[in-house]
Design an enzyme around this catalytic site. Structure first.
Site, PDB file in Angstrom:
ATOM      1  N   ASP A  53       0.843  -1.187   0.000  1.00 17.26           N
ATOM      2  CA  ASP A  53       0.000   0.000   0.000  1.00 17.26           C
ATOM      3  C   ASP A  53       0.884   1.245   0.000  1.00 17.26           C
ATOM      4  OD1 ASP A  53      -2.777   1.189   0.404  1.00 17.26           O
ATOM      5  OD2 ASP A  53      -1.538   2.228   1.879  1.00 17.26           O
ATOM      6  N   TYR A  58       3.282   9.860   0.720  1.00 18.62           N
ATOM      7  CA  TYR A  58       4.222   9.290   1.684  1.00 18.62           C
ATOM      8  C   TYR A  58       5.681   9.619   1.324  1.00 18.62           C
ATOM      9  CZ  TYR A  58       0.080   6.424   2.759  1.00 18.62           C
ATOM     10  OH  TYR A  58      -1.195   5.993   3.059  1.00 18.62           O
ATOM     11  N   LYS A  87      -2.095   6.227  -4.323  1.00 13.67           N
ATOM     12  CA  LYS A  87      -3.182   7.194  -4.079  1.00 13.67           C
ATOM     13  C   LYS A  87      -2.868   8.556  -4.683  1.00 13.67           C
ATOM     14  CE  LYS A  87      -3.667   4.826   0.310  1.00 13.67           C
ATOM     15  NZ  LYS A  87      -2.291   4.486   0.664  1.00 13.67           N
ATOM     16  N   HIS A 120      -7.006   9.897  -2.251  1.00 11.14           N
ATOM     17  CA  HIS A 120      -6.460   9.726  -0.899  1.00 11.14           C
ATOM     18  C   HIS A 120      -7.403  10.237   0.197  1.00 11.14           C
ATOM     19  CE1 HIS A 120      -2.342   9.216   1.196  1.00 11.14           C
ATOM     20  NE2 HIS A 120      -3.312   8.961   2.029  1.00 11.14           N
TER      21      HIS A 120
END
Ligand code: A2P
Length: 326
Positions: A53, A58, A87, A120
């Site tokens: 994921d 990130y 995302k 997201h």
């Protein structure tokens, strides 16, 4: 050994709307520092994880991509053996940004397609701060997601952090099925209403923060830690498992996909082996009763002036008529 790992990783899936399985246990990469992402993902692959994921937000997709590519080259793993989610970030506001951003993610992750691409959050936060929820904007972003799916950039499309109300709004104008909604979900936040809604609409759920997100950057001093709750530790002892394994197994037994994160090799391996921690139906029932609608990730980052986190989760003005409509 490889065969056993493959069976462990592929044997348990969450059914998507079209009858295809998504591997239920995934490796979460939120909060994995870029400097540790390549090693952590490589270790996770060695432990047997095949579902990863990821997210542009990130800021570690390049390192994740390096690990995926290195492992695939070393062990001859084909792309089809992996499940990769990413995302669309919340700092991008405009629909025309979807395709370039998705292309960048594909390049960073060193893959030709994703298995799942998610919006997201239903909100935007630019340099100027958070913006009011705008369902029209979501609908336009979703159209771009549908085109991306048509073009084969991603096998499935979905959302993250959507409430039943926001999902309902999106579904009204969507041409393609929402495959997955990824949300915070664990025994303290069992999301009953959302799960019922998603089941009715054939939307699978991925549970993030399945361990209660103890290491998140803004954790609050003195907050109740799910991993340390005496029922969780007691059940762990009874079944000779770790508390984390109990929580992961609780998610899986509830028909959810879940994505625990760890940068610690022992915990990465231990979490993957959660499927061997068989919980009794009685203990699952007891864990189900821990719910207290407690969010560790409140979404406060997206609260606009004059509103509260209750607006983020549509807890204001919710009445029985809303419920009937869903
Ligand atoms: P670490 O990365 O040092 O292992 P969540 O997935 O709910 O967000 O939780 C992630 C947090 O839980 C991280 O801080 C991670 O720390 C910790 N964690 C992951 N696996 C375990 C485990 N098996 N036992 C205890 N803590 C764990």
């Amino acid at each position: 050994m490889y065969f056993i790992l493959l069976l462990l990783s592929l044997g348990h899936g969450v059914l998507l709307y079209d009858g295809i399985d998504m591997p239920s246990l995934g490796f979460g990469t939120w909060n994995v520092p870029p400097s540790q992402a390549e090693n952590s993902v490589f270790t996770a692959l060695e432990a047997g994880y095949r579902h990863f994921d990821c997210a542009a937000k990130y800021q570690n997709e390049k390192q994740v991509g390096k690990a995926l590519s290195r492992y695939r080259k070393s062990y001859g793993l084909s792309r089809e053996d992996l499940w990769i989610t990413s995302k669309f970030p919340t700092n991008l506001e405009h629909p025309e940004e979807v395709m370039p951003q998705l292309e960048e993610t594909l390049k960073d992750l060193q893959v030709e397609y994703l298995d799942l691409y998610l919006i997201h959050w239903p909100f935007v936060r630019t340099e100027d701060g958070p913006k009011e929820y705008n369902p029209e904007r979501i609908a336009r972003i979703w159209e771009q997601f549908e085109i991306a799916q048509d073009r084969g950039y991603t096998r499935y499309i979905g959302v993250s952090n959507f409430t039943p109300k926001k999902l309902q709004k999106l579904i009204q104008s969507a041409r393609h099925q929402v495959a997955v909604n990824q949300v915070e979900l664990h025994p303290f936040l069992s999301q009953r209403r959302l799960r019922t809604f998603c089941e009715r609409h054939k939307i699978a759920i991925t549970a993030y923060s399945p361990l209660g997100s103890p290491g998140r950057p803004n954790s609050i001093d003195g907050e109740e830690k799910l991993l340390e709750h005496q029922l969780v530790t007691g059940i762990a002892e009874e079944h000779s498992c770790s508390p984390a394994q109990v929580l992961i197994q609780w998610s899986l037994k509830n028909g959810l996909s879940c994505i625990p994160k760890s940068i610690n090799p022992k915990r990465i391996a231990q979490n993957f082996l959660s499927t061997s921690c068989e919980l009794s139906a009685h203990n699952i029932f007891k864990l189900n009763r821990l719910n207290k609608n407690h969010r560790y990730l409140t979404g406060e980052h997206y609260v606009v002036e004059g509103k509260t986190v209750d607006h983020i989760w549509d807890l204001m003005g919710w009445d029985d008529d809303d419920e009937k409509e869903l």
